[in-house]
Design an enzyme around this catalytic site. Structure first.
Site, mmCIF file in Angstrom:
data_model
loop_
_atom_site.group_PDB
_atom_site.id
_atom_site.type_symbol
_atom_site.label_atom_id
_atom_site.label_comp_id
_atom_site.label_asym_id
_atom_site.label_seq_id
_atom_site.Cartn_x
_atom_site.Cartn_y
_atom_site.Cartn_z
ATOM 1 N N ALA A 21 32.532 35.324 80.353
ATOM 2 C CA ALA A 21 32.147 34.099 79.638
ATOM 3 C C ALA A 21 30.650 33.843 79.618
ATOM 4 O O ALA A 21 30.217 32.762 79.217
ATOM 5 C CB ALA A 21 32.864 32.895 80.258
ATOM 6 N N GLY A 65 28.630 35.995 74.174
ATOM 7 C CA GLY A 65 29.569 36.385 73.136
ATOM 8 C C GLY A 65 30.755 35.469 72.963
ATOM 9 O O GLY A 65 30.658 34.246 73.101
ATOM 10 N N GLY A 119 33.379 35.076 74.782
ATOM 11 C CA GLY A 119 33.792 34.387 76.004
ATOM 12 C C GLY A 119 33.015 33.107 76.218
ATOM 13 O O GLY A 119 33.582 32.065 76.563
ATOM 14 N N TYR A 149 38.078 53.923 73.957
ATOM 15 C CA TYR A 149 38.073 52.504 73.606
ATOM 16 C C TYR A 149 39.355 52.130 72.878
ATOM 17 O O TYR A 149 39.997 51.120 73.194
ATOM 18 C CB TYR A 149 36.856 52.177 72.733
ATOM 19 C CG TYR A 149 36.735 50.706 72.389
ATOM 20 C CD1 TYR A 149 36.518 49.753 73.385
ATOM 21 C CD2 TYR A 149 36.852 50.267 71.070
ATOM 22 C CE1 TYR A 149 36.406 48.404 73.081
ATOM 23 C CE2 TYR A 149 36.739 48.926 70.752
ATOM 24 C CZ TYR A 149 36.520 48.000 71.764
ATOM 25 O OH TYR A 149 36.413 46.649 71.449
#
Length: 305
Positions: A24, A27, A29, A177
């Site tokens: 957080a 971005g 978050g 990914y």
């Protein structure tokens, strides 16, 4: 796809609720945490960089006077840290209403977590899987709680490389990914099925941010090229926009367990948050169960459901 309009202004009053948001400090978050705090929730910033998290908490409180924001150390690349974090959260809070599994890494150079997992699969999937499992009893004891797991459109190119999960035979960053983002959805959907079977009121949902301009993409060279030629801004949205699907999945009263939210625009890259459909592979119940059993074995965390 439902093209209904939805904005964060429709988030219900969150006073009295406790929300844990991983990753957080920046971005999506940060934006999700900020908006939840603005709506009255007690928000816990669960982050690896504690000094940075403390500065972000102060920033949110400056933006929204009276906001209740706390910090919690968490390194998803360490199961020791995950267990310590879960113990701390259980000691600090007698209820957990929201767990937003937002943190992640994207196409970094090859690496291993503290426990020997390939870095992306370990950070993006095994860490959140373990954290959620360790908090599950408290979540299930909190009426109407939700777990929201952040995936990506990259799950569509994902495969579970069962014979080489950690890419020991040769690292391919995007393949790793995609595997981790597919694993996120396999987890979210299997968790919802298990919650339903247990008769729990806790719901499991998933979201993806589209193409959001965040620090997550710092290792993706082609994105820097698109920025240079002026296409990034045209095709993408800012972190605030990228956080909207996550926030809708977490707070929309109409959002059902097993739901998946993403942007409404072209190729789901940007736009208002709406229900979207994931790739068929993510909805393979056999694969979901296989990945769940594997995750319990590799993390040592067995869910109480």
């Amino acid at each position: 796809m439902t093209l209904e309009s939805w904005t964060w202004a429709q988030v219900p009053d969150q006073r009295g609720r406790v929300a844990v948001v991983t990753g957080a400090t920046s971005g999506t978050g940060f934006e999700a945490a900020r908006m939840l705090a603005a709506c009255g929730a007690t928000v816990v910033l669960a982050c690896r960089n504690l000094p940075k998290a403390e500065a972000v908490a102060q920033r949110i409180q400056a933006l929204h006077p009276g906001a209740r924001v706390e910090v919690q150390a968490l390194d998803l690349a360490s199961l020791t840290s995950v267990r310590s974090t879960a113990a701390d959260l259980l000691a600090r809070f007698d209820r957990l209403d929201l767990l937003l599994n937002n943190a992640g890494v994207m196409v970094p150079p090859y690496g291993r977590t503290e426990d020997g997992f390939e870095l992306q699969l370990g950070t993006n999937h095994f860490g959140p899987f373990a954290l959620t499992g360790l908090l599950m009893a408290r979540l299930m004891a909190t009426p109407g709680s939700r777990v929201v797991t952040m995936s990506s459109n990259a799950h569509r190119m994902g495969r579970i490389y069962a014979d080489d999960l950690d890419f020991e035979r040769g690292y391919r960053a995007w393949a790793a990914y995609g595997q981790s983002k597919l694993a996120n959805l396999l987890f979210a959907f299997e968790l919802q099925r298990r919650l339903e079977a247990a008769g729990a009121t806790t719901r499991s949902l998933a979201a993806h941010p589209g193409w959001a301009r965040t620090e997550l993409q710092r290792h993706a060279g082609w994105i820097r090229w698109l920025r240079t030629v002026g296409l990034e801004a045209l095709l993408s949205q800012d972190a605030f926009g990228g956080a909207q699907p996550l926030l809708r999945a977490a707070t929309d009263p109409a959002a059902e367990g097993g739901g998946y939210y993403g942007p409404s625009g072209f190729q789901e890259m940007k736009g208002a948050p709406v229900p979207v459909r994931s790739d068929a592979r993510s909805r393979d119940e056999g694969l979901q169960r296989w990945m769940w059993r594997l995750s319990e074995r590799r993390t040592g965390v067995v869910y109480p459901i």
